[in-house]
Design a protein around this motif. Structure first.
Motif, PDB file in Angstrom:
ATOM      1  N   LYS A 398       0.864  -1.176   0.000  1.00  0.00           N
ATOM      2  CA  LYS A 398       0.000   0.000   0.000  1.00  0.00           C
ATOM      3  C   LYS A 398       0.903   1.230   0.000  1.00  0.00           C
ATOM      4  N   ASP A 399       0.489   2.275  -0.758  1.00  0.00           N
ATOM      5  CA  ASP A 399       1.291   3.496  -0.736  1.00  0.00           C
ATOM      6  C   ASP A 399       0.842   4.390   0.419  1.00  0.00           C
ATOM      7  N   GLU A 400       1.393   5.588   0.494  1.00  0.00           N
ATOM      8  CA  GLU A 400       1.111   6.480   1.613  1.00  0.00           C
ATOM      9  C   GLU A 400      -0.348   6.895   1.660  1.00  0.00           C
ATOM     10  N   ALA A 401      -1.036   6.839   0.508  1.00  0.00           N
ATOM     11  CA  ALA A 401      -2.461   7.182   0.453  1.00  0.00           C
ATOM     12  C   ALA A 401      -3.356   5.971   0.677  1.00  0.00           C
ATOM     13  N   GLY A 402      -2.746   4.812   0.922  1.00  0.00           N
ATOM     14  CA  GLY A 402      -3.535   3.614   1.148  1.00  0.00           C
ATOM     15  C   GLY A 402      -3.951   2.893  -0.111  1.00  0.00           C
ATOM     16  N   PHE A 421      14.074  -1.686   4.928  1.00  0.00           N
ATOM     17  CA  PHE A 421      13.038  -2.312   5.748  1.00  0.00           C
ATOM     18  C   PHE A 421      13.176  -1.772   7.165  1.00  0.00           C
ATOM     19  N   GLY A 422      12.462  -0.670   7.400  1.00  0.00           N
ATOM     20  CA  GLY A 422      12.654   0.088   8.620  1.00  0.00           C
ATOM     21  C   GLY A 422      13.666   1.185   8.366  1.00  0.00           C
ATOM     22  N   ALA A 423      13.933   1.985   9.393  1.00  0.00           N
ATOM     23  CA  ALA A 423      14.851   3.114   9.244  1.00  0.00           C
ATOM     24  C   ALA A 423      16.238   2.623   8.875  1.00  0.00           C
ATOM     25  N   SER A 424      16.941   3.446   8.114  1.00  0.00           N
ATOM     26  CA  SER A 424      18.276   3.084   7.655  1.00  0.00           C
ATOM     27  C   SER A 424      19.270   4.144   8.075  1.00  0.00           C
ATOM     28  N   ASN A 425      20.495   3.704   8.390  1.00  0.00           N
ATOM     29  CA  ASN A 425      21.549   4.664   8.739  1.00  0.00           C
ATOM     30  C   ASN A 425      22.506   4.894   7.589  1.00  0.00           C
ATOM     31  N   GLU A 426      22.098   4.488   6.354  1.00  0.00           N
ATOM     32  CA  GLU A 426      22.976   4.675   5.203  1.00  0.00           C
ATOM     33  C   GLU A 426      23.038   6.140   4.804  1.00  0.00           C
ATOM     34  N   HIS A 427      24.092   6.473   4.060  1.00  0.00           N
ATOM     35  CA  HIS A 427      24.251   7.829   3.566  1.00  0.00           C
ATOM     36  C   HIS A 427      23.262   8.085   2.433  1.00  0.00           C
ATOM     37  N   GLY A 432      19.735   9.438  -9.455  1.00  0.00           N
ATOM     38  CA  GLY A 432      19.153   8.373 -10.243  1.00  0.00           C
ATOM     39  C   GLY A 432      18.709   7.180  -9.420  1.00  0.00           C
ATOM     40  N   THR A 433      18.696   7.350  -8.090  1.00  0.00           N
ATOM     41  CA  THR A 433      18.256   6.286  -7.188  1.00  0.00           C
ATOM     42  C   THR A 433      17.063   6.776  -6.378  1.00  0.00           C
ATOM     43  N   GLU A 434      16.064   5.928  -6.229  1.00  0.00           N
ATOM     44  CA  GLU A 434      14.898   6.262  -5.420  1.00  0.00           C
ATOM     45  C   GLU A 434      14.835   5.321  -4.224  1.00  0.00           C
ATOM     46  N   ARG A 435      14.635   5.905  -3.043  1.00  0.00           N
ATOM     47  CA  ARG A 435      14.607   5.118  -1.810  1.00  0.00           C
ATOM     48  C   ARG A 435      13.193   5.082  -1.233  1.00  0.00           C
ATOM     49  N   TYR A 436      12.831   3.909  -0.745  1.00  0.00           N
ATOM     50  CA  TYR A 436      11.561   3.735  -0.051  1.00  0.00           C
ATOM     51  C   TYR A 436      11.802   2.957   1.232  1.00  0.00           C
ATOM     52  N   GLU A 437      11.139   3.385   2.288  1.00  0.00           N
ATOM     53  CA  GLU A 437      11.122   2.581   3.495  1.00  0.00           C
ATOM     54  C   GLU A 437       9.930   1.633   3.405  1.00  0.00           C
ATOM     55  N   VAL A 438      10.180   0.382   3.650  1.00  0.00           N
ATOM     56  CA  VAL A 438       9.127  -0.633   3.631  1.00  0.00           C
ATOM     57  C   VAL A 438       8.781  -0.936   5.081  1.00  0.00           C
ATOM     58  N   HIS A 444       5.780   3.626  11.835  1.00  0.00           N
ATOM     59  CA  HIS A 444       5.886   5.003  11.355  1.00  0.00           C
ATOM     60  C   HIS A 444       7.197   5.186  10.599  1.00  0.00           C
ATOM     61  N   SER A 445       7.198   6.169   9.698  1.00  0.00           N
ATOM     62  CA  SER A 445       8.382   6.459   8.911  1.00  0.00           C
ATOM     63  C   SER A 445       8.580   7.955   8.816  1.00  0.00           C
ATOM     64  N   SER A 446       9.851   8.361   8.759  1.00  0.00           N
ATOM     65  CA  SER A 446      10.171   9.783   8.618  1.00  0.00           C
ATOM     66  C   SER A 446      10.400  10.176   7.167  1.00  0.00           C
ATOM     67  N   GLY A 447      10.424   9.185   6.259  1.00  0.00           N
ATOM     68  CA  GLY A 447      10.678   9.468   4.852  1.00  0.00           C
ATOM     69  C   GLY A 447       9.587   8.898   3.973  1.00  0.00           C
TER      70      GLY A 447
END
Length: 486
Positions: A398-402, A421-427, A432-438, A444-447
């Motif tokens: 599901k996306d942020e809008a459900g 998968f959950g918060a990440s401490n990567e730089h 050209g890269t897209e990041r998603y938190e799963v 809850h997610s901050s991104g």
């Protein structure tokens, strides 16, 4: 003859079959100036490679042509077998497989090659690029910064300067021959098949047909329905040197079917095929690359040739884009990855051909090995369940809008993808890269995030909190799933 020079395209593709078209689309959607030429004076009109494998359907999903391909095509038909004119039963080359969260398109899809090419040309035109027919590559030379090619068309010679040249120009490739790259393998003149596209009355177009000789179940003719009309693709063995014609086809139908009511008409394509099984010694020489039949020629058994060429193009496109942006390090991996795959697939096709020639009872059966979903670029020493080089699985989300979406929706486009998968401490990710938190429901997610409602994404990627997966633009794992230290 007039001579003038053009210096604007960055990539020149010679050969406008499925391989060249796929590469042109992948480059054009990245805003890379590309030209695609073909020496033919008209577009190919015939079924030839009519089986689209599941992995190729996933490529088509990414390129934005899957809906059109599915609308125009059909599932693989049930084959009705006859022996000496008597009905002997029904058979499928492969039993249909139900889609899963990880594999949304698990079954072969049938569409004549000329119709597939037309759909790809339409998609390419949406990016403002059109195939240039009656345009032949005459010669080329390369240096450290590019390739200078001479093209013949309209009675003149055009000189074009490009960064890279791609030979997708078939088994008789001018590009491969000019480079002097050996095309290793063999041609077996003892086996000859007559292939063609014809209409046949007295046959139900919803089925395929196998008419076998009495006492010789593997000797006969096959007619497989082509979607979008009344034609069948015809395949039959030839024992003597004859020219493909409607009369010859009719004689073979009469001989094997024993049914005088079957009358063939509307022959639109015919060819005599011989096993020509070859692999180019190299797929690259500096700034010139080979792809598709120019690099590997397959027997038709297993439906692997066209699909392997399409995936050559899909592998090469994003690497060329990276090189044009200044990072040439990925280009070496094209040959190492795709030549290994082509050799493996040639082995599968040849084994199936040998079974057919030898009359094995399972010669017409097709299974996991032909779907190309198990193709991987992993290091052979890596025995992990999901590692770098493996196909990236799909999963419902599901996306942020459900709204319901899929991982493939996130991957679609010319970018690379990072799944956290959950918060990440990567730089921060590279351009050209897209990041998603799963995240799981209730988290809850901050991104930017997606919700793994049923846990299928976590299961497919063997993820625990902190797992990070980098996915290449061509849908393969770039780095093994990494876990964040506690």
């Amino acid at each position: 003859m007039n001579n003038h020079i053009v210096d604007h395209p960055q990539v020149l593709i010679t050969g406008a079959g499925p391989t060249g078209l796929t590469l042109a689309i992948d480059l054009a959607r990245r805003n890379i100036p590309v030209r695609i030429i073909d020496q033919a004076t008209a577009f190919f009109a015939g079924s030839r490679g009519d089986g689209i494998q599941p992995r190729t359907l996933e490529v088509f999903d990414d390129l934005g042509v899957l809906d059109a391909v599915r609308a125009a095509g059909a599932p693989a038909p049930v084959m009705r077998a006859y022996s000496g004119g008597e009905f002997a039963g029904e058979h499928r080359m492969a039993e249909p497989v139900e889609p899963t969260p990880a594999v949304p398109y698990p079954n072969l899809w049938v569409l004549g090659q000329s119709r597939t090419e037309a759909i790809l040309r339409d998609r390419l035109a949406q990016f403002g690029v059109r195939v240039e027919l009656a345009t032949a590559l005459v010669s080329f030379e390369q240096d450290e910064t590019g390739v200078t090619a001479e093209l013949a068309h309209d009675g003149s010679i055009e000189t074009v300067r490009v960064a890279y040249l791609i030979g997708a120009d078939g088994g008789r490739s001018t590009v491969r021959k000019t480079l002097g790259i050996p095309f290793e393998g063999n041609t077996d003149d003892s086996i000859r098949m007559l292939l063609g596209d014809v209409s046949a009355n007295a046959l139900d177009h919803d089925y395929g047909y196998w008419f076998a000789a009495v006492g010789h179940p593997m000797e006969g003719i096959a007619l497989s329905p082509l979607p979008g009309g009344s034609q069948f693709q015809f395949g039959a063995p030839l024992s003597e040197d004859v020219e493909p014609s409607l009369e010859v086809l009719q004689q073979l139908v009469d001989q094997y079917s024993g049914n005088p009511d079957i009358v063939l008409t509307d022959l639109t394509w015919a060819t005599v095929w011989r096993p020509n099984i070859r692999l180019a010694q190299r797929f690259r020489e500096q700034r010139v690359f080979l792809a598709g039949d120019a690099a590997h020629v397959h027997p038709p058994t297993g439906g692997q040739g066209m699909n392997t060429g399409i995936q050559d193009a899909y592998n090469l496109g994003w690497k060329l884009a990276a090189a044009l942006a200044g990072d040439e390090s990925l280009l070496d991996s094209y040959e190492s990855e795709r030549q290994t795959v082509a050799a493996r697939v040639l082995g599968i096709s040849t084994e199936l051909l040998d079974k057919l020639v030898d009359g094995h009872a399972d010669a017409m059966d097709r299974g996991e090995q032909t779907r190309q979903l198990d193709i991987s670029y992993r290091d052979p020493a890596d025995q992990g369940v999901l590692v770098a080089g493996d196909r990236a699985p799909d999963a419902p989300l599901k996306d942020e809008a459900g709204q319901s979406i899929r991982l493939f929706d996130l991957f679609r486009g010319p970018h690379a993808t990072v799944l956290s998968f959950g918060a990440s401490n990567e730089h921060a990710d590279q351009p050209g890269t897209e990041r998603y938190e799963v995240i799981r429901p209730g988290d809850h997610s901050s991104g930017r995030y997606v919700v793994d409602v049923d846990g299928h994404a976590h299961a497919a990627y063997h993820a625990v909190p902190g797992t990070t997966v980098h996915i290449r633009p061509d849908g393969y794992i770039a780095t093994a799933p990494a876990h964040r230290p506690d």
